[in-house]
Design a protein around this motif. Structure first.
Motif, short mmCIF file in Angstrom:
data_model
loop_
_atom_site.label_atom_id
_atom_site.label_comp_id
_atom_site.label_asym_id
_atom_site.label_seq_id
_atom_site.Cartn_x
_atom_site.Cartn_y
_atom_site.Cartn_z
N ASP A 14 20.30 -5.92 31.63
CA ASP A 14 20.01 -6.94 30.69
C ASP A 14 21.15 -7.40 29.71
O ASP A 14 22.28 -6.98 30.27
CB ASP A 14 18.95 -6.33 29.46
CG ASP A 14 18.15 -7.36 28.83
OD1 ASP A 14 18.37 -8.66 28.93
OD2 ASP A 14 17.02 -7.06 28.60
N GLN A 55 14.22 -5.60 24.74
CA GLN A 55 14.62 -6.30 26.00
C GLN A 55 14.57 -7.77 25.82
O GLN A 55 13.45 -8.35 25.69
CB GLN A 55 13.47 -5.68 26.94
CG GLN A 55 13.64 -4.10 27.03
CD GLN A 55 14.74 -3.50 27.61
OE1 GLN A 55 15.53 -4.11 28.43
NE2 GLN A 55 14.97 -2.12 27.21
N SER A 63 15.01 -9.88 28.20
CA SER A 63 14.36 -10.47 29.53
C SER A 63 12.75 -10.64 28.96
O SER A 63 12.22 -11.41 29.89
CB SER A 63 14.49 -9.37 30.59
OG SER A 63 13.95 -8.36 30.52
#
Length: 707
Positions: free
Chosen positions: A92, A128, A130
């Protein structure tokens, strides 16, 4: 430690700024101000009228910045925010805000992430990036400074993405983007409105070979928002997403010698152990908004799952001790939460007054297993079980936030949040040499915030904001004791860090030509969490005492002529340890002296853009992005050099009846520099460096059909 010279500089700058302001002629009321935002106050309000540093990156800016894959494409324009692309989809992005979050070797910590009000950050403080779908994003808001403490367990700020509404009439959009190193992205988006239902569904697929060896990646993503408007004016919004990233290769970092030899090579043992990661994330949330005669009520509930299996390059000999958890991490997580709040608007002493109160409950359950990454002489495969436990992280928070117009020129704001965070673990792997490590940890904090905004004259607003924050260690940071390999179980000695924030700012409108903002800040933190030991492929953490972060941020937009406009932002951040401490890297113990800079934090960042739009069909721009030197380790012995990268972009839009065509061409890193894009902070073997590719081109085409 802050020196007297630095303190004099800060106060002299503030005093000088005030004197300059008093000599300025009155400015016409603003007509081209920053967007309306909701993250700072939880109710819609113009950013110009908020006593906080908050910026909104529009959907148009997102689409012009790149292929809609990474937050780093567009968020580099936000002052005070560092978003570094590792060129490694297994780990990430590296996101830090005002120096918080930079130590994270994977995932995002210190900065809270949200999508449409739904947390993407778990109760332990790790999130996260993403999971955010850029293809359907209407805008992204970034909040920094004391006000962000009202969101709980974080000290750096809040990043929140908002999904666009579907258009009034149904339409479907097909997109294709292609770039260097085998990159391609395909997308399909459907949006529209039918009766009381508004909908948008976005699906995308991208693949890349990566510019480094062993850095190929694939991502499949679906995001949907369905919003029903009820007869009483209330809305019910269903938001769901699915993310799948199978077999993403991890090229690891490079040493300085490897970087000089070949920037495209994979790191040591990446190929031998086939370092990689499988990621899957599913999430759904339901939001109920009800307008009331005196305000509104919002109730939000969400649930989801996340799976991650990571194969690391930890050599077989290091995994011999019974307490060593292996070279493969296998996580299976489920999470759920609710947030309910009520906003009340009335008058107090004949002046507008609003009060928002709410409760917030979140829980994450994790099944964590560790395996050896070898079977016999074969490496990079799933071997014997070495760790097996069930973990739980939970927070129970209450918050209250108020705003009161004291008069025509003064606005006061205040808020407070009480947070209780608990970790629990039940150990199922109990063998000779590895005892029962079940246990738990508890954290609690009350974080107040207060602000005062002064409308000096029409178009000129000054403010000061102060508050406290706290930041717990994440489950990954407590996962290993300092003596990993000989001591098993959680590092229960870790404490939460606590910060004291102060910010002063100016927001200046320039009539219908634009605006500019300036903010100065200082944060002092106790019990800062930093690396204790980084050896044998594992990092463990400790509290190292006091740190200080201070700096300044500025941003400006300016309409030069009918077809020309400019935007620029810059930030200067100094983040330093105020107390000495010792740490261990690759078996070597060293003392980090007071006054050393925190690694991973660029001292200077800047972004500038000159745009040309001669007519509605054409647009073009030149961009420049500067990142200052970034230290790689606490000892401040190695660093990534400063660099300035240039980019060109151009686009064309054309309608053909029910059809619409949008094109974008970009050339990034025009001068073909060989810069280091990000760092693995305090990597125990000196493999700090994650290089960026040279000159690269992108071509993107979107075709839309209305019905």
């Amino acid at each position: 430690m802050t020196t007297p010279t630095t303190t004099r500089f800060n106060w002299m700058t503030t005093l000088g700024l005030g004197l300059v302001l008093l000599t300025l002629p009155p400015q016409a009321a603003a007509q081209d101000l920053p967007d309306v935002v909701v993250t700072a106050t939880r109710t819609p309000q113009a950013a110009f009228d908020i006593a906080a540093s908050v910026d909104a990156v529009t959907g148009q800016a997102l689409r012009h910045a790149g292929p809609l894959v990474n937050l780093s494409e567009a968020l580099t324009r936000v002052p005070g925010l560092s978003v570094l692309n590792r060129q490694n989809y297994a780990q990430d992005l590296q996101i830090s805000s005002r120096g918080f979050g930079a130590r994270s070797t994977f995932g995002v910590r210190g900065v809270r992430l949200y999508a449409d009000g739904i947390p993407l950050t778990m109760p332990d403080g790790q999130g996260q990036a993403s999971s955010i779908d850029l293809g359907s994003a209407q805008r992204i808001e970034v909040l920094r400074g004391p006000m962000s403490a009202l969101y709980g367990n974080a000290a750096g700020g809040v990043i929140q993405a908002f999904t666009e509404d579907g258009p009034p009439t149904p339409e479907v959009t097909l997109g294709y983007a292609v770039g260097r190193d085998g990159f391609h992205r395909e997308s399909l988006k459907l949006g529209g409105e039918t009766g009381r239902l508004n909908y948008v569904i976005d699906a995308s697929h991208f693949e890349t070979d990566g510019f480094r060896d062993h850095s190929a990646a694939r991502r499949d993503q679906v995001h949907a928002k369905l919003k029903w408007t009820l007869q009483d004016g209330a809305t019910v919004t269903l938001v769901g997403s699915d993310l799948n990233m199978p077999g993403v290769q991890d090229p690891l970092g490079l040493t300085k010698a490897q970087l000089a030899q070949s920037r495209t090579q994979a790191g040591t043992n990446a190929l031998a152990y086939n370092t990689r990661k499988d990621i899957a994330n599913q999430q759904v949330g339901l939001v109920y908004d009800q307008p009331l005669s005196f305000g509104e009520v919002r109730v939000l509930a969400y649930t989801g799952t996340r799976q991650a299996k990571q194969f690391q390059a930890i050599t077989t000999n290091l995994q011999a001790p019974a307490g060593y958890p292996g070279g493969v991490i296998d996580l299976d997580r489920s999470f759920t939460g609710v947030d309910a709040r009520l906003t009340w608007r009335t008058q107090l002493a004949a002046q507008p007054f609003s009060l928002t109160g709410g409760v917030n409950l979140d829980q994450m359950d994790e099944h964590r297993q560790g395996f050896q990454n070898f079977v016999g002489a074969q490496t990079g495969v799933l071997g014997d079980l070495r760790r097996d436990e069930d973990n739980r992280a939970r927070n129970q928070d209450q918050y209250l936030q108020a705003q009161w117009d004291l008069g025509e020129r003064w606005v006061a704001s205040a808020g407070v949040r009480h947070s209780q965070v608990s970790f629990r673990s039940r150990d199922h792997y109990v063998v000779a040499g590895n005892g029962d490590d079940s246990g738990g940890m508890d954290f609690a904090a009350t974080t107040p915030v207060a602000a005062l905004l002064w409308k000096l004259r029409p178009g000129t607003h000054l403010y000061v904001t102060g508050g406290k924050s706290f930041e717990t260690p994440t489950l990954n940071e407590v996962a290993y004791k300092t003596n990993v390999g000989t001591a098993t179980g959680w590092n229960t000695d870790l404490k939460a860090s606590h910060g004291r924030h102060l910010e002063a700012g100016l927001k200046q409108a320039l009539g219908d030509r634009g605006w500019w903002n300036l903010a100065m800040f200082r944060t002092r933190t106790d019990d800062e969490i930093a690396v204790a030991v980084n050896s044998g492929g594992r990092a463990t953490y400790q509290n190292v005492g006091r740190t200080e972060r201070h700096g300044a941020e500025a941003a400006m937009t300016w309409r030069l002529a009918s077809s020309w406009s400019a935007y620029a932002s810059a930030a200067w951040t100094q983040a330093r340890y105020r107390d000495p401490f010792t740490s261990v890297a690759a078996g070597n113990t060293s003392t980090v002296p007071a006054g050393n800079d925190l690694p991973g934090v660029p001292r200077q960042t800047a972004f500038a853009e000159l745009s040309w739009r001669p007519n509605p069909a054409w647009h073009a721009a030149i961009e420049a992005r500067h990142t200052g030197r970034i230290w790689a380790n606490d000892a401040n012995t190695e660093a990534a050099s400063a660099y300035t990268a240039w980019a060109l972009r151009a686009g064309w839009t054309r309608s053909f009846g029910a059809w619409r065509l949008n094109t974008l061409a970009r050339i990034d890193n025009l001068s073909d520099q060989h810069q280091v894009g990000s760092l693995i902070v305090n990597e125990g073997n000196g493999r700090y460096y994650e290089p960026s590719p040279g000159r690269s081109a992108l071509l993107s085409v979107q075709v839309t059909r209305g019905f």
